[in-house]
Scaffold this motif. Structure first.
Motif, PDB file in Angstrom:
ATOM      1  N   LEU A 199     -83.412 -20.167 -18.628  1.00  0.00           N
ATOM      2  CA  LEU A 199     -83.083 -20.902 -19.844  1.00  0.00           C
ATOM      3  C   LEU A 199     -82.269 -19.991 -20.755  1.00  0.00           C
ATOM      4  O   LEU A 199     -82.764 -18.964 -21.226  1.00  0.00           O
ATOM      5  CB  LEU A 199     -84.351 -21.367 -20.571  1.00  0.00           C
ATOM      6  N   ILE A 200     -81.022 -20.355 -20.996  1.00  0.00           N
ATOM      7  CA  ILE A 200     -80.140 -19.591 -21.881  1.00  0.00           C
ATOM      8  C   ILE A 200     -80.061 -20.342 -23.203  1.00  0.00           C
ATOM      9  O   ILE A 200     -79.660 -21.512 -23.232  1.00  0.00           O
ATOM     10  CB  ILE A 200     -78.725 -19.450 -21.285  1.00  0.00           C
ATOM     11  N   GLY A 201     -80.465 -19.719 -24.310  1.00  0.00           N
ATOM     12  CA  GLY A 201     -80.449 -20.469 -25.566  1.00  0.00           C
ATOM     13  C   GLY A 201     -80.869 -19.644 -26.756  1.00  0.00           C
ATOM     14  O   GLY A 201     -80.775 -18.428 -26.777  1.00  0.00           O
ATOM     15  N   GLY A 202     -81.333 -20.375 -27.776  1.00  0.00           N
ATOM     16  CA  GLY A 202     -81.720 -19.760 -29.036  1.00  0.00           C
ATOM     17  C   GLY A 202     -80.687 -19.925 -30.124  1.00  0.00           C
ATOM     18  O   GLY A 202     -80.951 -19.653 -31.290  1.00  0.00           O
ATOM     19  N   SER A 203     -79.475 -20.376 -29.738  1.00  0.00           N
ATOM     20  CA  SER A 203     -78.408 -20.544 -30.717  1.00  0.00           C
ATOM     21  C   SER A 203     -77.313 -21.411 -30.128  1.00  0.00           C
ATOM     22  O   SER A 203     -76.931 -21.242 -28.955  1.00  0.00           O
ATOM     23  CB  SER A 203     -77.819 -19.183 -31.116  1.00  0.00           C
ATOM     24  N   TRP A 218     -80.412 -23.645 -17.166  1.00  0.00           N
ATOM     25  CA  TRP A 218     -80.331 -24.592 -18.273  1.00  0.00           C
ATOM     26  C   TRP A 218     -79.805 -23.877 -19.506  1.00  0.00           C
ATOM     27  O   TRP A 218     -80.119 -22.704 -19.729  1.00  0.00           O
ATOM     28  CB  TRP A 218     -81.711 -25.179 -18.585  1.00  0.00           C
ATOM     29  N   VAL A 219     -79.025 -24.588 -20.313  1.00  0.00           N
ATOM     30  CA  VAL A 219     -78.619 -24.057 -21.613  1.00  0.00           C
ATOM     31  C   VAL A 219     -79.090 -25.026 -22.690  1.00  0.00           C
ATOM     32  O   VAL A 219     -79.067 -26.241 -22.504  1.00  0.00           O
ATOM     33  CB  VAL A 219     -77.087 -23.851 -21.710  1.00  0.00           C
ATOM     34  N   ASP A 220     -79.548 -24.458 -23.806  1.00  0.00           N
ATOM     35  CA  ASP A 220     -79.993 -25.305 -24.909  1.00  0.00           C
ATOM     36  C   ASP A 220     -79.818 -24.557 -26.216  1.00  0.00           C
ATOM     37  O   ASP A 220     -80.221 -23.399 -26.344  1.00  0.00           O
ATOM     38  CB  ASP A 220     -81.459 -25.718 -24.741  1.00  0.00           C
ATOM     39  N   GLY A 221     -79.207 -25.242 -27.192  1.00  0.00           N
ATOM     40  CA  GLY A 221     -78.920 -24.615 -28.480  1.00  0.00           C
ATOM     41  C   GLY A 221     -80.043 -24.679 -29.488  1.00  0.00           C
ATOM     42  O   GLY A 221     -79.862 -24.238 -30.628  1.00  0.00           O
ATOM     43  N   GLY A 222     -81.206 -25.197 -29.122  1.00  0.00           N
ATOM     44  CA  GLY A 222     -82.341 -25.247 -30.050  1.00  0.00           C
ATOM     45  C   GLY A 222     -82.661 -23.856 -30.579  1.00  0.00           C
ATOM     46  O   GLY A 222     -82.666 -22.882 -29.819  1.00  0.00           O
ATOM     47  N   HIS A 223     -82.962 -23.736 -31.881  1.00  0.00           N
ATOM     48  CA  HIS A 223     -83.039 -22.410 -32.494  1.00  0.00           C
ATOM     49  C   HIS A 223     -84.142 -22.283 -33.537  1.00  0.00           C
ATOM     50  O   HIS A 223     -84.156 -21.312 -34.292  1.00  0.00           O
ATOM     51  CB  HIS A 223     -81.698 -22.068 -33.148  1.00  0.00           C
ATOM     52  N   ASN A 224     -85.057 -23.230 -33.623  1.00  0.00           N
ATOM     53  CA  ASN A 224     -86.141 -23.117 -34.594  1.00  0.00           C
ATOM     54  C   ASN A 224     -87.475 -23.377 -33.893  1.00  0.00           C
ATOM     55  O   ASN A 224     -87.505 -23.775 -32.729  1.00  0.00           O
ATOM     56  CB  ASN A 224     -85.921 -24.073 -35.779  1.00  0.00           C
ATOM     57  N   PRO A 225     -88.608 -23.128 -34.568  1.00  0.00           N
ATOM     58  CA  PRO A 225     -89.898 -23.296 -33.895  1.00  0.00           C
ATOM     59  C   PRO A 225     -90.128 -24.692 -33.329  1.00  0.00           C
ATOM     60  O   PRO A 225     -90.701 -24.831 -32.244  1.00  0.00           O
ATOM     61  CB  PRO A 225     -90.903 -22.970 -35.011  1.00  0.00           C
ATOM     62  N   GLY A 226     -89.671 -25.726 -34.039  1.00  0.00           N
ATOM     63  CA  GLY A 226     -89.838 -27.081 -33.517  1.00  0.00           C
ATOM     64  C   GLY A 226     -89.094 -27.280 -32.219  1.00  0.00           C
ATOM     65  O   GLY A 226     -89.601 -27.902 -31.271  1.00  0.00           O
ATOM     66  N   ALA A 227     -87.880 -26.751 -32.152  1.00  0.00           N
ATOM     67  CA  ALA A 227     -87.101 -26.851 -30.918  1.00  0.00           C
ATOM     68  C   ALA A 227     -87.747 -26.027 -29.817  1.00  0.00           C
ATOM     69  O   ALA A 227     -87.819 -26.472 -28.657  1.00  0.00           O
ATOM     70  CB  ALA A 227     -85.671 -26.377 -31.170  1.00  0.00           C
TER      71      ALA A 227
END
Length: 438
Positions: free
Chosen positions: A418-422, A313-322
């Protein structure tokens, strides 16, 4: 490099890349262009720390299922600048702007600006208004770039509806260090007497600010959990407001948080004055697309480097809420199909890495931190690994996503990755994988 990309890259060399929140420059430029923002179809204006992209995608999908033509402005892009501009097509699904059309619009806006100081985001927002005013459509969806009150999109005098999605801490240097202050900035897109939809708010303080602002401005307003809501029942999504119930399929976008996003979109479309039948709602929820947000990679150049049987999965969520809602989704996946979870994470230096990682404590087996090629503000992987460790996660810095996938293959089989953080990292991954948004 495309023709439009060359034009925009040239502007990046002339104008500041950062944020300088003001409406004066964009107003001046739009006046020179003949005020194209005053010649738009009805506008759905969406703000929020998280969820504004998803609600925009749901609104577009529902309206297109009803047969309407829909312009959509989103930011940032993942791979190509063209992703920011989707032009409505009569009776069909909108298409990303053609390269020559975008390049021409960028040149005309830059010429109208005449070299005066302005941010590139403001130029690109003026391009939005120019394109949307010159191509007929039934509705335009505008996603706020940053904040709301001083965002360049906030020159629309009266939207058909303003939608405020979940508000939490992010961009504190620009918007304030308390959720109430950030909510007040988001509430700045509300216009006197124009309808407002307040989506799910995890913080009561934020919801109170949004409702108080709507009441002060005399805006008819609907609040999630009070005037409308949605829940899962027997594998279906039940949407309810004062007009009754709608029994709908679960949204195509994964994660329970998408139930509230879908509900806000349904309410927003109604509040904007559009009539949509149950058939359009059903199609809208099952055909919706929102690349880079809990998007599953099933094939591609990079995906083939992962261990056999991987779920990626990839996700661009990058803050604590995400981080919170993504971790909750990974937990639901684990309940359905147990697999070891690994994070491959890159972040930029304006974020809160520890706050992002904390919801994954006890859920992720290991974090591999990587640099971000698409941003000069990327955090050093060693520092990011230290932040992950502070959040209680085992972490290891590596040089590339490919290295991380290989490392996971040496540890286990059939992992969930999970690939993400940005969004920058997600853009790099989709480009390397050969699967850019279309």
């Amino acid at each position: 490099m495309s023709e439009a990309a060359r034009e925009i890259e040239a502007l990046l060399g002339l104008h500041p890349k950062g944020f300088d929140l003001s409406l004066d420059r964009i107003a001046r430029l739009l006046s020179t262009l003949g005020d194209p923002h005053l010649r738009l179809p009805p506008v759905i204006h969406a703000a929020g720390t998280n969820g504004k992209g998803s609600v925009s995608a749901f609104c577009r999908s529902i309206l297109e299922a009803e047969g309407l033509s829909v312009h959509v402005h989103t930011s940032p892009h993942l791979v190509n600048w063209h992703e920011r501009y989707r032009l409505g097509v009569e009776g069909g699904r909108g298409r990303l702007v053609e390269d020559g059309v975008l390049a021409d619009a960028v040149r005309r806006v830059a010429a109208a600006n005449g070299g005066q100081m302005i941010t590139v985001f403001e130029i690109l927002t003026a391009v939005t208004f120019l394109l949307f005013s010159e191509h007929p459509a039934d509705v335009a969806i505008l996603e706020v770039g940053l904040g709301g009150r001083f965002d360049a999109t906030n020159v629309i005098p009266r939207p058909a509806v303003s939608v405020i999605m979940p508000v939490s801490l992010d961009h504190q240097a620009y918007l304030g260090d308390r959720v109430e202050l950030i909510a007040a900035e988001k509430a700045g897109i509300m216009k006197r007497g124009a309808p407002v939809v307040v989506g799910y708010q995890p913080e009561a303080a934020a919801r109170d600010v949004l409702v108080a602002t709507a009441e002060r401005l005399g805006c008819p307003h609907s609040v999630y959990g009070q005037d409308f809501f949605a829940y899962e029942e027997h594998g279906r999504l039940v949407y309810q407001d004062e007009t009754g119930l709608a029994d709908l399929p679960l949204p195509r976008l994964p994660g329970r948080h998408q139930y509230a996003n879908a509900a806000a979109a349904i309410r927003a479309v109604k509040a904007a004055g559009f009539t949509v039948g149950d058939r359009a709602l059903e199609r809208g929820l099952t055909e919706v697309e929102w690349p880079g947000r809990l998007q599953r990679l099933t094939d591609g150049t990079l995906a083939r480097l992962a261990p056999e049987g991987s779920e990626i999965w990839v996700d661009g969520g990058h803050n604590p809420g995400a981080g919170q809602v993504i971790a909750e989704t990974m937990t639901s996946f684990e309940e359905r199909d147990p697999r070891p979870l690994f994070l491959v994470t890159g972040m930029i230096n304006t974020k809160d890495p520890v706050g992002y990682f904390e919801p994954f404590r006890g859920l992720a087996e290991r974090v591999f931190t990587v640099p971000i090629r698409g941003s000069d503000a990327g955090l050093d992987p060693v520092a990011l690994a230290t932040d992950a460790a502070r959040a209680g996660l085992a972490a290891e810095p590596l040089s590339t996503v490919a290295d991380a996938l290989a490392a996971i293959g040496r540890i286990t089989t059939r992992p969930r990755i999970l690939i993400g953080g940005s969004l920058y990292l997600v853009g790099d991954v989709l480009a390397d994988n050969g699967t850019p948004p279309a």
